[in-house]
Write a protein that holds these residues in place. Structure first.
Motif, PDB file in Angstrom:
ATOM      1  N   PHE A 179      -2.216  -9.186   4.662  1.00  0.00           N
ATOM      2  CA  PHE A 179      -3.419  -9.088   3.913  1.00  0.00           C
ATOM      3  C   PHE A 179      -3.676  -7.823   4.049  1.00  0.00           C
ATOM      4  CE2 PHE A 179      -3.217 -13.044   5.895  1.00  0.00           C
ATOM      5  CZ  PHE A 179      -3.726 -13.771   5.411  1.00  0.00           C
ATOM      6  N   VAL A 180      -4.376  -7.084   1.924  1.00  0.00           N
ATOM      7  CA  VAL A 180      -4.548  -5.359   2.466  1.00  0.00           C
ATOM      8  C   VAL A 180      -5.991  -5.791   1.584  1.00  0.00           C
ATOM      9  CG1 VAL A 180      -1.560  -4.761   2.218  1.00  0.00           C
ATOM     10  CG2 VAL A 180      -2.510  -5.730  -0.083  1.00  0.00           C
ATOM     11  N   ASN A 181      -6.152  -4.179   1.146  1.00  0.00           N
ATOM     12  CA  ASN A 181      -7.534  -4.185  -0.377  1.00  0.00           C
ATOM     13  C   ASN A 181      -7.542  -5.002  -1.165  1.00  0.00           C
ATOM     14  OD1 ASN A 181      -9.111  -3.577   2.715  1.00  0.00           O
ATOM     15  ND2 ASN A 181      -7.945  -0.811   1.995  1.00  0.00           N
ATOM     16  N   GLY A 200      -2.191  -9.453  -0.797  1.00  0.00           N
ATOM     17  CA  GLY A 200      -1.387  -8.942   0.459  1.00  0.00           C
ATOM     18  C   GLY A 200      -0.285  -9.492   0.639  1.00  0.00           C
ATOM     19  N   LYS A 235       0.751  -2.428  10.462  1.00  0.00           N
ATOM     20  CA  LYS A 235      -0.979  -2.472  11.324  1.00  0.00           C
ATOM     21  C   LYS A 235      -1.676  -1.193  10.842  1.00  0.00           C
ATOM     22  CE  LYS A 235      -0.187  -6.535  14.426  1.00  0.00           C
ATOM     23  NZ  LYS A 235      -0.299  -6.847  15.599  1.00  0.00           N
ATOM     24  N   GLN A 275      -4.986   0.558   4.590  1.00  0.00           N
ATOM     25  CA  GLN A 275      -5.160  -0.731   2.489  1.00  0.00           C
ATOM     26  C   GLN A 275      -5.013  -1.744   3.724  1.00  0.00           C
ATOM     27  OE1 GLN A 275      -2.748   1.799   2.947  1.00  0.00           O
ATOM     28  NE2 GLN A 275      -2.723   2.613   1.082  1.00  0.00           N
ATOM     29  N   VAL A 276      -4.290  -2.007   4.967  1.00  0.00           N
ATOM     30  CA  VAL A 276      -4.437  -3.256   5.762  1.00  0.00           C
ATOM     31  C   VAL A 276      -5.733  -4.115   6.375  1.00  0.00           C
ATOM     32  CG1 VAL A 276      -2.627  -4.080   7.093  1.00  0.00           C
ATOM     33  CG2 VAL A 276      -1.689  -2.934   5.935  1.00  0.00           C
ATOM     34  N   ASN A 277      -6.100  -5.085   6.248  1.00  0.00           N
ATOM     35  CA  ASN A 277      -6.720  -5.379   6.132  1.00  0.00           C
ATOM     36  C   ASN A 277      -6.740  -6.454   7.492  1.00  0.00           C
ATOM     37  OD1 ASN A 277      -8.820  -4.638   4.945  1.00  0.00           O
ATOM     38  ND2 ASN A 277      -8.671  -5.880   3.698  1.00  0.00           N
ATOM     39  N   ARG A 278      -5.414  -7.552   7.508  1.00  0.00           N
ATOM     40  CA  ARG A 278      -5.342  -8.097   8.767  1.00  0.00           C
ATOM     41  C   ARG A 278      -3.575  -8.718   8.122  1.00  0.00           C
ATOM     42  NH1 ARG A 278      -8.678 -13.431  10.076  1.00  0.00           N
ATOM     43  NH2 ARG A 278      -7.209 -14.501  12.249  1.00  0.00           N
TER      44      ARG A 278
END
Length: 120
Positions: free
Chosen positions: A39-41, A81, A95, A99-102
């Motif tokens: 999941f990304v920005n 994502g 990770k 830009q990576v959230n989860r």
């Protein structure tokens, strides 16, 4: 062709197990690739979702060819994502991208029951 010298044979005896051990250690710690959801920005204006996701994966994996090979699917409607098949070391690199959230492992969930008549 000259026969090998004692020095070259000794080097082979010493270095071959070390090279094999290094290869086995890298393979053992990395393990087989697995599928993860990343999941990304939000995608920046003027950039397509695919370009944005591919850029993140390319930065993590080191080449666009590896990124294209690893990417399975892009998500843009409900979440922003992508899913990708990567090794543990590649996952660590993903990770670390800003830009990576989860990141979550992909999982298939099954319905426990299809009998919805008894819901009160």
């Amino acid at each position: 062709m000259k026969p090998p010298t004692a020095t070259s044979v000794l080097l082979l005896i010493v270095l071959l197990p070390l090279a094999g051990a290094a290869f086995m250690a890298a393979t053992a710690t990395d393990g087989p690739p697995a599928v993860y959801l990343v999941f990304v920005n939000p995608t920046p204006p003027g950039v397509t979702c695919m370009q944005f996701h591919l850029g993140i994966l390319t930065a993590a994996l080191g080449s666009e060819a590896k990124a294209k090979e690893a990417m399975i699917y892009n998500y843009k409607n409900v979440v922003n994502g992508f899913s990708a098949r990567v090794t543990a070391s590649e996952l660590d690199a993903i990770k670390k991208q800003p830009q990576v959230n989860r990141v979550l492992p992909s999982a298939t969930l099954h319905l426990m029951s299809s009998n919805f008549d008894d819901i009160s």
